[in-house]
Scaffold this motif. Structure first.
Motif, short mmCIF file in Angstrom:
data_model
loop_
_atom_site.label_atom_id
_atom_site.label_comp_id
_atom_site.label_asym_id
_atom_site.label_seq_id
_atom_site.Cartn_x
_atom_site.Cartn_y
_atom_site.Cartn_z
N ARG A 3 -9.29 6.36 -6.12
CA ARG A 3 -8.71 5.33 -5.25
C ARG A 3 -9.80 4.74 -4.37
O ARG A 3 -10.65 5.46 -3.84
N PHE A 4 -9.75 3.42 -4.20
CA PHE A 4 -10.66 2.73 -3.28
C PHE A 4 -10.06 1.37 -2.95
O PHE A 4 -9.05 0.95 -3.54
N THR A 5 -10.66 0.69 -1.98
CA THR A 5 -10.20 -0.63 -1.57
C THR A 5 -11.36 -1.61 -1.68
O THR A 5 -12.47 -1.33 -1.24
N GLY A 8 -10.02 -6.02 0.33
CA GLY A 8 -8.74 -5.79 0.99
C GLY A 8 -7.62 -5.42 0.04
O GLY A 8 -6.45 -5.39 0.44
N VAL A 9 -7.94 -5.11 -1.21
CA VAL A 9 -6.94 -4.77 -2.22
C VAL A 9 -7.09 -3.30 -2.60
O VAL A 9 -8.14 -2.90 -3.11
N PRO A 10 -6.08 -2.46 -2.39
CA PRO A 10 -6.15 -1.06 -2.82
C PRO A 10 -6.15 -0.96 -4.35
O PRO A 10 -5.37 -1.65 -5.03
N VAL A 11 -7.02 -0.12 -4.87
CA VAL A 11 -7.14 0.08 -6.32
C VAL A 11 -6.94 1.55 -6.64
O VAL A 11 -7.50 2.42 -5.97
N GLU A 12 -6.13 1.82 -7.66
CA GLU A 12 -5.91 3.19 -8.14
C GLU A 12 -6.21 3.24 -9.63
O GLU A 12 -5.68 2.44 -10.40
N HIS A 68 1.70 -8.10 -0.40
CA HIS A 68 0.71 -7.03 -0.37
C HIS A 68 0.15 -6.84 -1.77
O HIS A 68 0.86 -6.42 -2.69
N SER A 70 -2.09 -5.12 -4.72
CA SER A 70 -2.64 -3.83 -5.12
C SER A 70 -2.86 -3.83 -6.62
O SER A 70 -2.27 -4.63 -7.35
N THR A 72 -3.45 -1.21 -10.18
CA THR A 72 -3.43 0.10 -10.81
C THR A 72 -3.98 -0.03 -12.22
O THR A 72 -3.52 -0.88 -12.99
#
Length: 238
Positions: A3-5, A8-12, A68, A70, A72
């Motif tokens: 996981r990282f950002t 400004g977008v969280p990535v999994e 929001h 994000s 994956t």
């Protein structure tokens, strides 16, 4: 799980993504140290390319519809979300198209960098040779640089191949590919979308088996054809 950002977008990145990326990169042939090195390069190129694609969706979606964002990455690629976003029909179109569009833009950027590093001719001759076996002559500087540097050449090939050919395939009118999602916006009735998808996915599966001799691609599009067939059957009850 990684996981990282970024932006400004969280990535999994889920564990199954690494396995599917390795399968696409030639896991069954990585039985030597050199083969393992090339496999790792392929996985890196796949990860970068899919992230570029999904960031295209996420960032354009955030711009046009808010919400929001994000991302994956999972077994069969990636998903970009814009939770809470509100989109017009044109906004949906541009959000979907931004994924392959980002990949094509990345492809063009690589070609421009090759032009700057070697010569303007190399900017199209090298990609043409790698993707189409065109036999175009490259400059002596480019030939000398890549001679004996096969890992770098393999990275270049992987990035070009994924962002061009995967981008083209992803535009096929097959749900859940981007081309299928675009088709949903314009084709009515809805069941017609699945009929088109069955034909397109079935044709791609046959081509993958006969022309490409790719078991993975054949199974993938065979599964997508079956999945759309199952969805089509549901409409008979409506």
């Amino acid at each position: 799980m990684v996981r990282f950002t970024l932006f400004g977008v969280p990535v999994e990145i889920q564990p199954w993504f690494w396995l599917s990326a390795a399968m696409l990169g030639g896991l069954n042939q990585a039985n030597t140290p050199e083969g393992l090195k090339l496999l790792l390069i392929s996985v890196v190129a796949t990860t970068i390319s899919i992230l570029v694609h999904e960031f295209g969706h996420a960032l354009v979606g955030r711009r046009l519809g808010g919400g929001h964002a994000s991302i994956t990455l999972w077994a069969f690629g990636g998903l970009a979300y814009n939770q809470g976003g509100r989109f017009t029909k044109s906004g949906h179109f541009w959000r979907i198209a931004a994924g392959p569009g980002a990949g094509f833009a990345f492809f063009i950027l690589i070609c421009l960098l090759l032009s700057l590093a070697f010569s303007p001719r190399d900017g199209w001759a090298l990609p043409a040779n790698l993707l189409f076996s065109g036999g175009f002559k490259v400059s002596p500087q480019a030939a000398e640089f890549f001679l004996g540097r096969y890992p770098i050449l393999h990275l270049l090939y992987s990035l070009l191949w994924i962002n061009f050919w995967w981008g083209m395939v992803n535009l096929l009118p097959v749900i859940p590919l981007d081309g299928g999602r675009i088709a949903e916006l314009f084709i009515r009735p809805q069941k017609r979308v699945h009929q088109v998808a069955i034909v397109a996915a079935g044709g791609m599966a046959i081509y993958a088996a006969v022309g490409m001799q790719s078991i993975y691609t054949t199974l993938l599009f065979g599964y997508l054809a079956y999945r759309n067939y199952q969805s089509l059957k549901e409409y008979h009850w409506q």
